[in-house]
Design a protein around this motif. Structure first.
Motif, mmCIF file in Angstrom:
data_model
loop_
_atom_site.group_PDB
_atom_site.id
_atom_site.type_symbol
_atom_site.label_atom_id
_atom_site.label_comp_id
_atom_site.label_asym_id
_atom_site.label_seq_id
_atom_site.Cartn_x
_atom_site.Cartn_y
_atom_site.Cartn_z
ATOM 1 N N VAL A 16 0.845 -1.202 0.000
ATOM 2 C CA VAL A 16 0.000 0.000 0.000
ATOM 3 C C VAL A 16 0.879 1.250 0.000
ATOM 4 O O VAL A 16 0.652 2.174 -0.777
ATOM 5 N N THR A 17 1.897 1.281 0.851
ATOM 6 C CA THR A 17 2.779 2.445 0.912
ATOM 7 C C THR A 17 3.516 2.646 -0.402
ATOM 8 O O THR A 17 3.577 3.757 -0.927
ATOM 9 N N THR A 18 4.058 1.581 -0.966
ATOM 10 C CA THR A 18 4.758 1.681 -2.247
ATOM 11 C C THR A 18 3.810 2.139 -3.339
ATOM 12 O O THR A 18 4.149 3.007 -4.149
ATOM 13 N N SER A 19 2.610 1.588 -3.379
ATOM 14 C CA SER A 19 1.622 1.995 -4.377
ATOM 15 C C SER A 19 1.267 3.457 -4.224
ATOM 16 O O SER A 19 1.148 4.188 -5.206
ATOM 17 N N LEU A 20 1.092 3.903 -2.990
ATOM 18 C CA LEU A 20 0.771 5.307 -2.737
ATOM 19 C C LEU A 20 1.893 6.215 -3.201
ATOM 20 O O LEU A 20 1.660 7.228 -3.845
ATOM 21 N N VAL A 21 3.115 5.855 -2.899
ATOM 22 C CA VAL A 21 4.269 6.654 -3.314
ATOM 23 C C VAL A 21 4.329 6.750 -4.834
ATOM 24 O O VAL A 21 4.438 7.838 -5.401
ATOM 25 N N LEU A 22 4.213 5.619 -5.519
ATOM 26 C CA LEU A 22 4.294 5.626 -6.984
ATOM 27 C C LEU A 22 3.127 6.376 -7.603
ATOM 28 O O LEU A 22 3.311 7.183 -8.524
ATOM 29 N N ALA A 23 1.931 6.158 -7.106
ATOM 30 C CA ALA A 23 0.761 6.837 -7.658
ATOM 31 C C ALA A 23 0.808 8.335 -7.394
ATOM 32 O O ALA A 23 0.426 9.131 -8.242
ATOM 33 N N SER A 24 1.271 8.732 -6.233
ATOM 34 C CA SER A 24 1.314 10.164 -5.935
ATOM 35 C C SER A 24 2.345 10.869 -6.798
ATOM 36 O O SER A 24 2.119 11.987 -7.243
ATOM 37 N N GLY A 51 1.421 5.647 7.289
ATOM 38 C CA GLY A 51 2.101 5.928 6.036
ATOM 39 C C GLY A 51 1.185 6.160 4.852
ATOM 40 O O GLY A 51 1.653 6.373 3.744
ATOM 41 N N ASN A 52 -0.129 6.141 5.064
ATOM 42 C CA ASN A 52 -1.074 6.335 3.964
ATOM 43 C C ASN A 52 -1.234 7.822 3.657
ATOM 44 O O ASN A 52 -2.298 8.413 3.839
ATOM 45 N N TYR A 53 -0.151 8.433 3.207
ATOM 46 C CA TYR A 53 -0.154 9.834 2.790
ATOM 47 C C TYR A 53 1.096 10.088 1.971
ATOM 48 O O TYR A 53 2.116 9.430 2.145
ATOM 49 N N SER A 136 -7.648 10.208 -2.494
ATOM 50 C CA SER A 136 -8.228 11.474 -2.059
ATOM 51 C C SER A 136 -7.087 12.417 -1.697
ATOM 52 O O SER A 136 -6.072 11.998 -1.142
ATOM 53 N N ASN A 137 -7.274 13.685 -2.041
ATOM 54 C CA ASN A 137 -6.282 14.720 -1.766
ATOM 55 C C ASN A 137 -6.894 15.717 -0.805
ATOM 56 O O ASN A 137 -8.037 16.141 -1.007
ATOM 57 N N TYR A 149 -4.533 6.955 -0.081
ATOM 58 C CA TYR A 149 -5.231 5.949 -0.858
ATOM 59 C C TYR A 149 -6.570 5.687 -0.191
ATOM 60 O O TYR A 149 -6.653 5.475 1.016
ATOM 61 N N GLY A 150 -7.618 5.717 -0.973
ATOM 62 C CA GLY A 150 -8.961 5.431 -0.477
ATOM 63 C C GLY A 150 -9.709 6.695 -0.096
ATOM 64 O O GLY A 150 -9.132 7.768 0.059
#
Length: 168
Positions: A16-24, A51-53, A136-137, A149-150
Motif C-alpha cells: 500500500v505504501t509503495t503503491s501510494l508513493v508511486l501513484a502520488s 504511512g497512507n499519505y 483522495s487529496n 489511498y482510499g
C-alpha cells in the motif's frame, strides 16, 4: 498462523505504501515524502493505515481543507465560524457554490463527484478532493496538503469517516 498473518499484514502495508508513493508521484506529487515537515507520528495519528499519505504541498495556515476542496489556495474558508457544520449546513453551503450531493460514499464514481465531507452527519470536520484511482487529496488543517489511498483514510478523530460526496 499468527506469525504468518502478521507477516502478511506487513507485506500488505509495504505494498500500500509503495503503491501510494508511486501513484502520488505519477499524479503530480514531486516526491512522495519530501516536503513533509510534520512528524510522521502526528500524520500517522490521523490515518487508519500508517504511512497512507504522500506530499502534495507544503504546510501553511493560508488555506484549509474546504478552501482547497473548492480550489482556493489563498484564504481560509470555514463559513460556520468556530463550529463544525452539520451535513445539512454543508449541503446548503455547497449548493450555493453549485454543488449537489451525493451517492453512497463507497461508490467510486470519480467522473461525477469532486468533494468528500468527513466526520458525522451532525459534525463535519474535514473535506477532501476526489482523485483518480481511488485516491483522495486534502489539506490537513495547517499541516501539509497530502494524498491518501482510499476515500476512508482517517481515524475517528480528528476527521472521521466520509459522510457525503459532492458533484459540481
Amino acid at each position: 498462523m499468527v506469525k504468518k498473518m502478521i507477516s502478511l499484514l506487513g507485506v500488505k502495508r509495504k505494498i500500500v505504501t509503495t503503491s501510494l508513493v508511486l501513484a502520488s508521484i505519477a499524479s503530480g506529487a514531486t516526491t512522495a515524502l519530501a516536503g513533509i515537515t510534520t512528524p510522521t507520528s502526528t500524520l500517522n495519528s490521523i490515518v487508519i493505515t500508517s504511512g497512507n499519505y504522500a506530499w502534495l504541498g507544503d504546510a501553511t495556515s493560508q488555506y484549509n481543507c474546504l478552501a482547497y476542496a473548492l480550489g482556493n489556495y489563498s484564504s481560509w474558508v470555514w463559513p460556520w465560524g468556530s463550529n463544525n457544520p452539520t451535513s445539512t449546513q454543508v449541503d446548503t453551503y455547497l449548493y450555493g457554490k453549485g454543488f449537489i450531493t451525493s451517492k453512497p460514499i463507497d461508490s467510486y464514481d470519480v467522473a461525477a463527484y469532486e468533494i468528500i465531507s468527513y466526520g458525522s452527519s451532525s459534525s463535519i470536520t474535514h473535506f477532501s478532493r476526489i482523485a483518480a484511482g481511488g485516491y483522495s487529496n486534502a489539506k490537513w488543517g495547517q499541516l501539509e496538503r497530502l494524498q491518501s489511498y482510499g476515500w476512508q483514510p482517517y481515524k475517528p478523530t480528528p476527521y472521521g469517516p466520509g459522510v457525503r460526496k459532492y458533484a459540481h
